[in-house]
Scaffold this active site. Structure first.
Site, PDB file in Angstrom:
ATOM      1  N   HIS A 122     -12.808   4.936  -2.718  1.00 37.59           N
ATOM      2  CA  HIS A 122     -11.781   5.417  -1.788  1.00 37.59           C
ATOM      3  C   HIS A 122     -11.226   6.765  -2.260  1.00 37.59           C
ATOM      4  O   HIS A 122     -11.177   7.742  -1.494  1.00 37.59           O
ATOM      5  CB  HIS A 122     -10.667   4.367  -1.706  1.00 37.59           C
ATOM      6  CG  HIS A 122      -9.528   4.739  -0.812  1.00 37.59           C
ATOM      7  ND1 HIS A 122      -9.359   4.201   0.440  1.00 37.59           N
ATOM      8  CD2 HIS A 122      -8.484   5.604  -0.997  1.00 37.59           C
ATOM      9  CE1 HIS A 122      -8.274   4.707   0.992  1.00 37.59           C
ATOM     10  NE2 HIS A 122      -7.717   5.554   0.144  1.00 37.59           N
ATOM     11  N   GLU A 123     -10.824   6.814  -3.517  1.00 43.44           N
ATOM     12  CA  GLU A 123     -10.254   8.058  -4.062  1.00 43.44           C
ATOM     13  C   GLU A 123     -11.314   9.137  -4.224  1.00 43.44           C
ATOM     14  O   GLU A 123     -11.040  10.325  -4.046  1.00 43.44           O
ATOM     15  CB  GLU A 123      -9.567   7.778  -5.405  1.00 43.44           C
ATOM     16  CG  GLU A 123      -8.433   6.760  -5.347  1.00 43.44           C
ATOM     17  CD  GLU A 123      -7.299   7.191  -4.432  1.00 43.44           C
ATOM     18  OE1 GLU A 123      -7.166   8.399  -4.173  1.00 43.44           O
ATOM     19  OE2 GLU A 123      -6.549   6.308  -3.978  1.00 43.44           O
ATOM     20  N   HIS A 179     -11.630  11.013  -1.015  1.00 42.47           N
ATOM     21  CA  HIS A 179     -10.567  12.017  -0.875  1.00 42.47           C
ATOM     22  C   HIS A 179     -10.919  13.263  -1.704  1.00 42.47           C
ATOM     23  O   HIS A 179     -10.781  14.400  -1.227  1.00 42.47           O
ATOM     24  CB  HIS A 179      -9.234  11.454  -1.376  1.00 42.47           C
ATOM     25  CG  HIS A 179      -8.623  10.418  -0.480  1.00 42.47           C
ATOM     26  ND1 HIS A 179      -8.553  10.542   0.880  1.00 42.47           N
ATOM     27  CD2 HIS A 179      -8.009   9.232  -0.778  1.00 42.47           C
ATOM     28  CE1 HIS A 179      -7.940   9.495   1.396  1.00 42.47           C
ATOM     29  NE2 HIS A 179      -7.604   8.677   0.415  1.00 42.47           N
TER      30      HIS A 179
END
Length: 372
Positions: free
Chosen positions: A30-31, A34
């Site tokens: 997820h990170e 980003h």
């Protein structure tokens, strides 16, 4: 048994390890999404942490400090221009570079990248699961176990028999059980609450046969058991069909997820601490993973799918501090023609962060309260 003993009995070391790994991988990807979308647009990323809390290890690479932190749950990225910067006089000012300088669609791309990655990971895992294990058929119940000496054994029901009809009626794709809509195969247990003659139409080795029996749900106040364990029948599918089915399942999950989160918020605002089977806290999640680890690797895959879907949908809720809330603020700034002031954004994000923390505390307390 006290609370600590109850929690310890519900969890296993292997289950806890798998919980950390599954949540850790989901959060890391997820990170990382980003990070990748920010760097793709030329925005610097100051730090990337695997884990939360005190930093254990750190190393600079490609302009980013990569960290390994103490608590093996979660993670974060510090993207340039996403937080207020110091003004050199002991205060803060609105950032004007990096993330803050991007057009609205560039900001939304960075913010959406994390939830979409979890969503795509869930779909990928479902595709692998369906193509390897087959797709459940909702209108057929497959007998997985026959208890020795049970009524089912005297009726010559066998493992592998597939129940296709009950009392002369084909099993529907959905059924109503205790006021809830469930897959049709789950309606088998509803039939066994009704006294009288019943007929199971089963398919064995390609041949259909009827199994007739008289049934009494309770004798002397004691519930009677037929003596079978059953599950949905499965149908082998190709990788392409599995991929299509994975998207269908994801779409079908959206209303249920919305309903689950709405129920959670309702319970939170009314301080209703009764257990909700649709939403689990950290202890409940670890308990589910512990059970799955004792069953099979594919059971763990199913849990990973659910956790990634939950992470994706939860982060898209328009609460300030979450990705969904930041997306809303990005659009608000675009519609106003200028971003919110530092004070406005700080107040909104603080309120959102406080709400999320209170919500998490509520879920944890509710998780623990069932052991009292």
């Amino acid at each position: 048994m006290n609370v600590v003993q109850g929690i310890a009995a519900a969890l296993t070391p292997l289950g806890l390890l798998w919980t950390v790994l599954i949540i850790g991988v989901a959060t890391f990807l997820h990170e990382l999404a980003h990070y990748a979308l920010a760097r793709r647009q030329g925005v610097a990323v100051h730090s990337f942490s695997v884990g939360m809390g005190p930093v254990l290890l750190r190393r600079m690479w490609r302009g980013t400090e990569w960290r390994l932190s103490l608590l093996p749950i979660g993670g974060y990225v510090e993207i340039d221009g996403m937080s207020p910067e110091e003004d050199g006089q002991g205060g803060y000012r609105q950032p004007t570079r990096g993330f803050a300088a991007l057009p609205v669609w560039g900001k939304v791309a960075i913010l959406l990248a994390g939830p979409l990655t979890n969503l795509l990971l869930a779909i990928g895992l479902m595709t692998v699961s369906f193509s390897s294990q087959g797709v459940a058929v909702p209108d057929r119940a497959r007998i997985e176990e026959v208890v020795p000496g049970s009524r089912a054994q005297t009726l010559v029901l066998r493992v592998g028999d597939v129940i296709t009809a009950i009392d002369g009626q084909d099993i529907p794709e959905t059924a109503q059980v205790n006021g809830q809509t469930v897959a049709g195969w789950e309606g088998v247990r509803d039939v066994l609450t009704k006294a009288g003659p019943h007929t199971f139409t089963v398919v064995r080795d390609g041949q259909s046969r009827d199994v007739r029996f008289d049934w009494t749900p309770t004798v002397g106040g004691q519930k009677q058991l037929l003596g079978i364990r059953y599950a949905p029948d499965v149908q082998p599918v190709s990788v392409g069909a599995a991929f299509v089915r994975a998207w269908q399942v994801t779409g079908e999950a959206v209303p249920q997820v919305i309903k689950s989160f709405a129920g959670l918020f309702q319970r939170f605002f009314t301080l209703n601490f009764t257990r909700d089977e649709n939403v689990s806290g950290p202890i409940g999640t670890a308990e589910i993973v512990s059970r799955a680890a004792a069953v099979s690797p594919w059971a763990l895959v199913q849990v990973a799918i659910l956790l990634n879907l939950s992470l994706a949908f939860f982060n898209l809720i328009p609460i300030p501090g979450l990705d969904g809330g930041r997306i809303v603020l990005a659009f608000v700034g675009a519609l106003r023609g200028r971003p919110l002031t530092f004070q406005q954004e700080q107040a909104i994000n603080f309120a959102g962060f406080a709400f999320v923390m209170l919500l998490m505390a509520f879920v944890v307390v509710r998780d623990v309260s069932r052991f009292f």
